[in-house]
Write a protein that holds these residues in place. Structure first.
Motif, short mmCIF file in Angstrom:
data_model
loop_
_atom_site.label_atom_id
_atom_site.label_comp_id
_atom_site.label_asym_id
_atom_site.label_seq_id
_atom_site.Cartn_x
_atom_site.Cartn_y
_atom_site.Cartn_z
N GLN A 133 13.32 27.21 -26.93
CA GLN A 133 13.21 28.26 -27.95
C GLN A 133 14.53 28.48 -28.66
O GLN A 133 14.56 28.75 -29.86
N GLN A 134 15.65 28.34 -27.95
CA GLN A 134 16.96 28.55 -28.56
C GLN A 134 17.17 27.59 -29.74
O GLN A 134 17.78 27.95 -30.74
N THR A 135 16.64 26.37 -29.63
CA THR A 135 16.78 25.39 -30.72
C THR A 135 16.06 25.89 -31.96
O THR A 135 16.59 25.80 -33.07
N ASP A 162 15.40 29.02 -32.67
CA ASP A 162 16.15 30.18 -33.15
C ASP A 162 17.38 29.73 -33.93
O ASP A 162 17.70 30.30 -34.98
N ASP A 163 18.07 28.71 -33.42
CA ASP A 163 19.24 28.18 -34.12
C ASP A 163 18.85 27.57 -35.46
O ASP A 163 19.53 27.76 -36.47
N ALA A 189 16.30 28.41 -37.27
CA ALA A 189 15.97 29.54 -38.16
C ALA A 189 17.24 30.15 -38.74
O ALA A 189 17.29 30.50 -39.93
N ALA A 190 18.29 30.28 -37.93
CA ALA A 190 19.56 30.83 -38.41
C ALA A 190 20.18 29.91 -39.47
O ALA A 190 20.68 30.38 -40.49
N HIS A 203 18.08 30.28 -42.63
CA HIS A 203 18.35 31.57 -43.28
C HIS A 203 19.64 31.49 -44.10
O HIS A 203 19.69 31.91 -45.25
#
Length: 129
Positions: free
Chosen positions: A6-8, A10-11, A13-14, A17
């Motif tokens: 999941q961290q991948t 999230d990264d 997505a950052a 963005h």
């Protein structure tokens, strides 16, 4: 693609963005934060996730051809993105890893990742409009 932590996601997505807002420094900073936390393999996972965002799930069968007239005359980062996304489309992780490693060794990985993020945003915008 779902076997990534999941961290991948999230990264990724950052990164997206930051790219969406046109903040290239923040894109590079987001990738730098991933490298600091998870090494180059973490950044590779985020890049692979961006390729998936551009193309969707890679087809079960490989065989996608890189159709980019003038690819050999394009800038390094543009050639890299085309070849990296092609590797993703063909489910060819060894080639993706080799491209990633070569860009890192050449000192051009930040430029390549910035171009990949921008290309991903451009692709998403073209689908939306």
């Amino acid at each position: 693609m779902t076997d990534l932590p999941q961290q991948t996601f999230d990264d990724a997505a950052a990164v997206l963005h930051s790219a969406l807002t046109g903040d290239g420094e923040a894109v590079v900073g987001a990738f730098d934060a991933v490298v600091d936390r998870a090494g180059l393999s973490g950044a590779y996972g985020v890049a692979w996730c961006l390729a998936a965002t551009m193309l969707g799930d890679a087809p079960a069968a490989s065989g996608a051809a890189l159709d980019f007239p003038g690819i050999d005359q394009a800038e390094y980062d543009t050639r890299w993105v085309a070849r990296f996304v092609s590797a993703y489309a063909n489910r060819d992780e060894p080639t993706g890893e080799a491209l990633f490693g070569a860009a890192a060794a050449d000192g051009l990985l930040p430029d390549c990742l910035l171009t990949l993020a921008g290309s991903t945003i451009a692709t998403l915008r073209s689908r939306a409009g």
